[in-house]
Design a protein around this motif. Structure first.
Motif, PDB file in Angstrom:
ATOM      1  N   LYS A  49       0.830  -1.209   0.000  1.00 58.29           N
ATOM      2  CA  LYS A  49       0.000   0.000   0.000  1.00 58.29           C
ATOM      3  C   LYS A  49       0.864   1.259   0.000  1.00 58.29           C
ATOM      4  N   LEU A  50       2.073   1.121   0.546  1.00 54.44           N
ATOM      5  CA  LEU A  50       2.996   2.250   0.584  1.00 54.44           C
ATOM      6  C   LEU A  50       3.718   2.415  -0.741  1.00 54.44           C
ATOM      7  N   SER A  51       4.072   1.305  -1.357  1.00 54.17           N
ATOM      8  CA  SER A  51       4.724   1.311  -2.669  1.00 54.17           C
ATOM      9  C   SER A  51       4.453  -0.018  -3.343  1.00 54.17           C
ATOM     10  N   SER A  52       3.950   0.021  -4.575  1.00 52.19           N
ATOM     11  CA  SER A  52       3.604  -1.205  -5.294  1.00 52.19           C
ATOM     12  C   SER A  52       4.798  -1.809  -6.024  1.00 52.19           C
ATOM     13  N   ARG A  53       6.002  -1.292  -5.779  1.00 46.26           N
ATOM     14  CA  ARG A  53       7.214  -1.845  -6.394  1.00 46.26           C
ATOM     15  C   ARG A  53       7.602  -3.136  -5.681  1.00 46.26           C
ATOM     16  N   ARG A  54       7.291  -4.278  -6.312  1.00 49.70           N
ATOM     17  CA  ARG A  54       7.559  -5.564  -5.673  1.00 49.70           C
ATOM     18  C   ARG A  54       9.042  -5.827  -5.459  1.00 49.70           C
ATOM     19  N   ASP A  55       9.888  -5.168  -6.239  1.00 53.70           N
ATOM     20  CA  ASP A  55      11.323  -5.407  -6.092  1.00 53.70           C
ATOM     21  C   ASP A  55      11.849  -4.923  -4.743  1.00 53.70           C
ATOM     22  N   LEU A  56      11.072  -4.084  -4.069  1.00 54.22           N
ATOM     23  CA  LEU A  56      11.492  -3.599  -2.759  1.00 54.22           C
ATOM     24  C   LEU A  56      11.267  -4.637  -1.661  1.00 54.22           C
ATOM     25  N   TYR A  57      10.494  -5.665  -1.968  1.00 52.38           N
ATOM     26  CA  TYR A  57      10.103  -6.638  -0.940  1.00 52.38           C
ATOM     27  C   TYR A  57      10.502  -8.057  -1.346  1.00 52.38           C
ATOM     28  N   GLY A  58      11.693  -8.168  -1.941  1.00 51.62           N
ATOM     29  CA  GLY A  58      12.161  -9.465  -2.432  1.00 51.62           C
ATOM     30  C   GLY A  58      12.232 -10.534  -1.366  1.00 51.62           C
ATOM     31  N   ASP A  59      12.672 -10.165  -0.170  1.00 53.47           N
ATOM     32  CA  ASP A  59      12.787 -11.148   0.914  1.00 53.47           C
ATOM     33  C   ASP A  59      11.427 -11.713   1.295  1.00 53.47           C
ATOM     34  N   MET A  60      10.428 -10.837   1.320  1.00 53.04           N
ATOM     35  CA  MET A  60       9.071 -11.294   1.645  1.00 53.04           C
ATOM     36  C   MET A  60       8.541 -12.225   0.557  1.00 53.04           C
ATOM     37  N   LEU A  61       8.717 -11.817  -0.702  1.00 54.68           N
ATOM     38  CA  LEU A  61       8.216 -12.613  -1.815  1.00 54.68           C
ATOM     39  C   LEU A  61       8.860 -13.996  -1.861  1.00 54.68           C
ATOM     40  N   ALA A  62      10.130 -14.048  -1.540  1.00 54.27           N
ATOM     41  CA  ALA A  62      10.845 -15.317  -1.583  1.00 54.27           C
ATOM     42  C   ALA A  62      10.258 -16.335  -0.609  1.00 54.27           C
ATOM     43  N   ARG A  63       9.605 -15.846   0.435  1.00 54.71           N
ATOM     44  CA  ARG A  63       9.011 -16.735   1.444  1.00 54.71           C
ATOM     45  C   ARG A  63       7.577 -17.120   1.110  1.00 54.71           C
ATOM     46  N   LEU A  64       7.030 -16.517   0.069  1.00 52.71           N
ATOM     47  CA  LEU A  64       5.674 -16.865  -0.371  1.00 52.71           C
ATOM     48  C   LEU A  64       5.777 -17.788  -1.581  1.00 52.71           C
ATOM     49  N   HIS A  65       5.392 -19.041  -1.401  1.00 55.50           N
ATOM     50  CA  HIS A  65       5.542 -20.028  -2.463  1.00 55.50           C
ATOM     51  C   HIS A  65       4.733 -19.641  -3.701  1.00 55.50           C
ATOM     52  N   LYS A  66       5.203 -20.105  -4.855  1.00 57.99           N
ATOM     53  CA  LYS A  66       4.493 -19.853  -6.106  1.00 57.99           C
ATOM     54  C   LYS A  66       3.520 -20.986  -6.419  1.00 57.99           C
TER      55      LYS A  66
END
Length: 217
Positions: A49-66
């Motif tokens: 909600k603060l920034s929609s740039r997913r590249d800023l949250y790589g560590d979080m994304l890596a923990r969410l399975h695809k």
């Protein structure tokens, strides 16, 4: 649903090695309900909600399975993903949708079509993921990977046009910015307290490489 619906869940470990496994749609959606208490997903949504740039949250994304819908995947001993088969479904993503009421309206609109298999809110909380039932080409045609890529390219093009017009939001194959082909559409594991499943789903028919669509009753 007459038969068990399976998708592919891909985990990435700390050494960046991928591991693929089957997950039923029922199990996946049950997990999404339980994930409403997930601190990780809540933090990810707050940050988005603060920034929609997913590249800023790589560590979080890596923990969410695809999760992959259209292809069945396996991994070799080196952790490289490979296609082992195909599923009779598409994964679409509608959004971004910032308003809760708009999200509910999008969910309701998607249910209008009998080919809508399931819907759930994406990991960011700002997209609606839509699983669409299709009918695959025959077994012989499925042995031609190039032909299947073309089939799925057409199927996704047809489906995105239909759902964009229906929902009134931008609809695309989910997650393919990270992949090379529409059939590799995917999303991150998410959280939704009220995902939708259509027990009487009917497939969207796409014939060959032509934009021919009929609803099979």
């Amino acid at each position: 649903m007459k038969s068990k619906v399976n998708l592919t869940l891909v985990r990435t470990d700390k050494r960046n090695k991928k591991m693929a496994s089957n997950v039923s749609l029922t199990t996946l959606l049950t997990r999404m309900k339980a994930n409403m208490d997930s601190e990780l997903i809540d933090a990810y949504r707050t940050n988005m909600k603060l920034s929609s740039r997913r590249d800023l949250y790589g560590d979080m994304l890596a923990r969410l399975h695809k999760v992959y819908a259209s292809v069945r995947l396996h991994t070799d001993k080196n952790g490289t993903l490979a296609v082992s088969g195909y599923n009779d479904m598409l994964m679409l993503s509608a959004g971004p949708i910032y308003d809760e009421q708009q999200m509910e309206n999008a969910k309701l609109s998607a249910r209008v079509l009998p080919c809508t298999l399931a819907t759930f809110v994406g990991a960011s909380g700002m997209t609606l993921k839509i699983l669409v039932k299709i009918e695959l080409p025959n077994a012989k045609a499925q042995k031609d990977e190039g032909g299947m890529r073309r089939f799925f390219s057409t199927a996704y093009m047809v489906a995105t046009n239909i759902y964009t017009a229906l929902i009134g939001e931008t609809v695309n194959a989910s997650g393919i910015a990270e992949e090379s082909s529409a059939m590799m559409a995917n999303c991150r594991i998410s959280a939704d307290d009220s995902p939708y499943v259509n027990p009487k789903v009917a497939p969207l028919m796409v014939k060959g490489n032509e934009n021919v669509v009929v609803m099979k009753g």
